[in-house]
Motif scaffolding. Structure first.
Motif, PDB file in Angstrom:
ATOM      1  N   SER A  35      58.046  35.291  21.985  1.00  8.21           N
ATOM      2  CA  SER A  35      56.725  34.985  22.716  1.00  8.21           C
ATOM      3  C   SER A  35      56.144  35.100  22.074  1.00  8.21           C
ATOM      4  O   SER A  35      56.173  36.018  21.130  1.00  8.21           O
ATOM      5  CB  SER A  35      56.484  35.598  23.864  1.00  8.21           C
ATOM      6  OG  SER A  35      57.489  34.884  24.802  1.00  8.21           O
ATOM      7  N   ALA A  36      54.603  34.762  22.282  1.00  5.85           N
ATOM      8  CA  ALA A  36      53.247  35.376  21.868  1.00  5.85           C
ATOM      9  C   ALA A  36      53.220  37.179  21.923  1.00  5.85           C
ATOM     10  O   ALA A  36      53.506  37.353  23.491  1.00  5.85           O
ATOM     11  CB  ALA A  36      51.944  33.935  21.886  1.00  5.85           C
ATOM     12  N   THR A  41      48.543  33.928  24.711  1.00  2.00           N
ATOM     13  CA  THR A  41      47.826  32.194  24.821  1.00  2.00           C
ATOM     14  C   THR A  41      47.516  31.965  25.903  1.00  2.00           C
ATOM     15  O   THR A  41      46.610  30.936  26.113  1.00  2.00           O
ATOM     16  CB  THR A  41      49.325  31.962  25.209  1.00  2.00           C
ATOM     17  OG1 THR A  41      50.898  32.655  24.705  1.00  2.00           O
ATOM     18  CG2 THR A  41      50.309  30.940  25.887  1.00  2.00           C
ATOM     19  N   GLU A 119      52.807  31.874  18.942  1.00  3.29           N
ATOM     20  CA  GLU A 119      53.903  32.430  19.131  1.00  3.29           C
ATOM     21  C   GLU A 119      54.729  31.620  17.526  1.00  3.29           C
ATOM     22  O   GLU A 119      55.309  32.828  16.686  1.00  3.29           O
ATOM     23  CB  GLU A 119      54.760  31.013  19.327  1.00  3.29           C
ATOM     24  CG  GLU A 119      55.720  31.325  20.848  1.00  3.29           C
ATOM     25  CD  GLU A 119      54.694  31.317  22.103  1.00  3.29           C
ATOM     26  OE1 GLU A 119      52.897  30.958  21.830  1.00  3.29           O
ATOM     27  OE2 GLU A 119      54.821  32.095  23.208  1.00  3.29           O
ATOM     28  N   PHE A 181      59.030  28.533  23.847  1.00  4.90           N
ATOM     29  CA  PHE A 181      57.603  27.885  24.139  1.00  4.90           C
ATOM     30  C   PHE A 181      57.553  26.784  22.911  1.00  4.90           C
ATOM     31  O   PHE A 181      57.172  25.490  24.377  1.00  4.90           O
ATOM     32  CB  PHE A 181      56.865  29.135  24.018  1.00  4.90           C
ATOM     33  CG  PHE A 181      55.405  28.255  24.623  1.00  4.90           C
ATOM     34  CD1 PHE A 181      55.136  28.116  26.297  1.00  4.90           C
ATOM     35  CD2 PHE A 181      53.907  27.894  24.210  1.00  4.90           C
ATOM     36  CE1 PHE A 181      53.341  26.887  26.346  1.00  4.90           C
ATOM     37  CE2 PHE A 181      53.044  28.316  24.759  1.00  4.90           C
ATOM     38  CZ  PHE A 181      52.920  27.511  25.831  1.00  4.90           C
ATOM     39  N   ARG A 195      53.819  27.155  31.148  1.00 11.66           N
ATOM     40  CA  ARG A 195      53.652  27.993  30.588  1.00 11.66           C
ATOM     41  C   ARG A 195      54.623  29.316  30.584  1.00 11.66           C
ATOM     42  O   ARG A 195      55.682  28.708  31.298  1.00 11.66           O
ATOM     43  CB  ARG A 195      52.104  28.489  31.780  1.00 11.66           C
ATOM     44  CG  ARG A 195      51.054  27.815  30.971  1.00 11.66           C
ATOM     45  CD  ARG A 195      50.859  29.127  29.356  1.00 11.66           C
ATOM     46  NE  ARG A 195      50.896  30.024  29.042  1.00 11.66           N
ATOM     47  CZ  ARG A 195      49.931  31.090  29.572  1.00 11.66           C
ATOM     48  NH1 ARG A 195      48.784  30.699  29.659  1.00 11.66           N
ATOM     49  NH2 ARG A 195      50.021  31.987  29.041  1.00 11.66           N
ATOM     50  N   GLY A 196      54.876  30.221  30.385  1.00 12.13           N
ATOM     51  CA  GLY A 196      56.239  30.553  30.076  1.00 12.13           C
ATOM     52  C   GLY A 196      57.753  30.286  29.805  1.00 12.13           C
ATOM     53  O   GLY A 196      58.871  30.616  30.108  1.00 12.13           O
ATOM     54  N   GLY A 197      57.558  29.580  29.493  1.00 13.63           N
ATOM     55  CA  GLY A 197      58.844  28.645  28.018  1.00 13.63           C
ATOM     56  C   GLY A 197      59.937  29.384  27.977  1.00 13.63           C
ATOM     57  O   GLY A 197      60.470  28.409  27.489  1.00 13.63           O
ATOM     58  N   SER A 198      59.392  30.272  27.586  1.00 15.54           N
ATOM     59  CA  SER A 198      60.177  30.887  26.166  1.00 15.54           C
ATOM     60  C   SER A 198      61.393  31.456  26.594  1.00 15.54           C
ATOM     61  O   SER A 198      62.121  31.946  25.588  1.00 15.54           O
ATOM     62  CB  SER A 198      58.970  31.604  25.294  1.00 15.54           C
ATOM     63  OG  SER A 198      59.078  33.201  25.939  1.00 15.54           O
TER      64      SER A 198
HETATM   65  N1  ASP Z   1      53.621  32.631  25.487  1.00 11.35           N
HETATM   66  C1  ASP Z   1      53.302  31.617  26.150  1.00 11.35           C
HETATM   67  C2  ASP Z   1      53.312  32.006  27.343  1.00 11.35           C
HETATM   68  O1  ASP Z   1      52.249  32.834  27.865  1.00 11.35           O
HETATM   69  C3  ASP Z   1      55.194  31.944  26.879  1.00 11.35           C
HETATM   70  C4  ASP Z   1      56.039  32.803  27.022  1.00 11.35           C
HETATM   71  O2  ASP Z   1      54.904  33.647  26.476  1.00 11.35           O
HETATM   72  O3  ASP Z   1      57.301  32.510  27.695  1.00 11.35           O
HETATM   73  O4  ASP Z   1      52.794  31.388  28.330  1.00 11.35           O
END
Ligand code: ASP
Ligand code: MG
Length: 438
Positions: A35-36, A41, A119, A181, A195-198
């Protein structure tokens, strides 16, 4: 090859990035999805919002602030001037790219480009670190293999072909890194898995390369049997099935979204939830295997509204439920739980946006009443009906608490109840004390 995914907090500081490097640098071949760095993000979203509002000055300030943060990270992450310079050069290029959006047309296309940079930075910084430490590492750009269709849904066949082609070039290599992501859409433009896709990236990659296992590393030790903020004695669950995990997912029990685990479920690849702060801890394994019977976990969701509709017109009528559900459909409000009697119906929703409008329309069907500040309590486990007694145990534990709805039988993996939110803590503790042996 195993897939290891590290979330934002797991790569959130130079120290954490170094521990991830240590953790993945030996043993079996791995593909590491990052992820980042945490907070990045969100900052990129803020920057995009300023660009949308044509507030270039504020965007520029925010970009400067974020850039400074990365300068500091770089200073602490590397020991040699060679790698500090390499990383600085790279990061400066990214930030000048971010600045280049000022004064131009700004749409979703540009926003998605900006959001991808977190990322892109984290994976480059990580790869440079490994190179500085002489850990042979290959960076695979996710934008070269991760593809979505016009609806933003992953195109598994394309991902499989392109990723395996890329890997084939690096026969004998043991450590790969890629971005979570981010992806490309059918127009070839940068896109993302939301969002949260990683986590989703990780399971898609695992399925594409037929990985033996996908490990999701975060800052907690797996899924707990109950909410540790409310209940004192909780413990991590060693094993659960994809179906049990899906039931819990709605409750935000720090667990993966059901769509996220789907690629792994379909290819029968176990997903392990592991803790970066405590790598030796077993964590939770989610797989197609249903081990053991009985109750495994309890989760709760607050801010639930219960709508009750009483109507003698429901008696022996067909089409009644459809007409009721159409009201919810019209207002795009998902129904979470329902219970019925011959002349009444209770429905729970967690989205209150159109509550007034929905109730207004439902009054055409009969008497409508509303209870707010309700909590759904969900008890998850393998409770196949032939294993008798679970409902009794649960209700017995709650004998002194008023329960306003019960749902049982939709799946053998959960029993769901509604209680007044003021009784939630008591209910979770009573269930914990009575359903688990410590
Ligand atoms: N960096 C992206 C986010 O904060 C993806 C992830 O972390 O899953 O949503
Ligand atoms: Mg995440």
């Amino acid at each position: 090859m195993k897939v290891f995914k590290f979330g934002g907090t797991s790569v959130g500081t130079p120290e954490r990035i170094k521990s991830v490097s240590k953790l993945v640098s030996c043993g079996e071949p791995k593909l590491v999805v990052l992820s980042a760095m945490s907070g990045t993000t969100n900052s990129l979203v803020e920057i995009s919002d300023y660009f949308y509002k044509k507030n270039d000055a504020a965007a520029s300030d925010k970009i400067g602030e974020l850039e400074k943060k990365y300068f500091k990270v770089i200073d602490e992450l590397y020991t040699t001037k060679e790698y500090k310079d390499k990383a600085l050069d790279f990061v400066k290029k990214i930030f000048s790219h971010l600045r280049s959006f000022a004064g131009k047309e700004f749409t979703q296309v540009q926003e998605k480009d900006i959001l991808a940079q977190g990322e892109i930075i984290s994976t480059h910084l990580f790869t440079y670190l490994n190179h500085e430490l002489n850990i042979d590492t290959v960076l695979l750009p996710a934008l070269d293999f991760m593809k979505v269709d016009d609806y933003g849904e992953p195109v598994m066949s394309a991902i499989e072909v392109d990723l395996n082609k890329m890997l084939a070039v690096y026969q004998g290599k043991k450590l790969f890194v890629t971005q979570g992501f981010i992806c490309r859409n059918p127009k070839g433009l940068i896109d993302n898995l939301k969002r949260g896709g990683s986590d989703y990236s990780a399971t898609l990659i695992g399925a594409a390369i037929n990985s033996e296992e996908v490990q999701i590393w975060t800052d907690i030790d797996g899924v707990h049997n109950n909410d540790p903020r409310v209940v004192n004695k909780t413990f991590p669950i060693a094993q659960m099935s994809f179906d049990e995990a899906a039931e819990l997912a709605y409750f935000g029990a720090k667990i993966l979204h059901p769509a996220t685990v789907l690629p792994a479920k379909e290819k029968n690849i176990p997903v392990l939830l592991k803790n970066t702060m405590d790598p030796k801890a077993a964590g939770t394994t989610i797989s197609n295997e249903v081990t053991g019977t009985g109750i495994k976990a309890i989760a709760a969701k607050d801010n639930i509204a219960v709508i009750n509709i009483k109507s003698s017109r429901m008696l022996m009528a067909y089409g009644f439920l459809r007409r009721v559900f159409e009201v919810f459909e019209k207002y795009r409000t998902p129904i979470d739980m329902i219970t019925t009697s011959e002349v009444a119906l209770s429905i729970t929703i967690d989205n209150h946006k159109f509550l007034k409008e929905i109730i207004g329309e439902l009054m055409e069907f009969g008497t409508v009443s509303l209870s707010e500040n309700q909590t759904i309590v969900c008890i998850v486990g393998n409770m196949n009906v032939e294993h008798k007694g679970y409902a009794v145990e649960i209700l017995k534990a709650l004998e002194n608490i008023s329960v306003s709805m019960i749902s049982y039988g939709g799946s053998p993996y959960n029993i769901t109840l509604v209680v007044d939110t003021e009784n939630k803590n008591k209910a979770l503790n009573l269930l914990n004390d009575n359903l688990f042996k410590f």
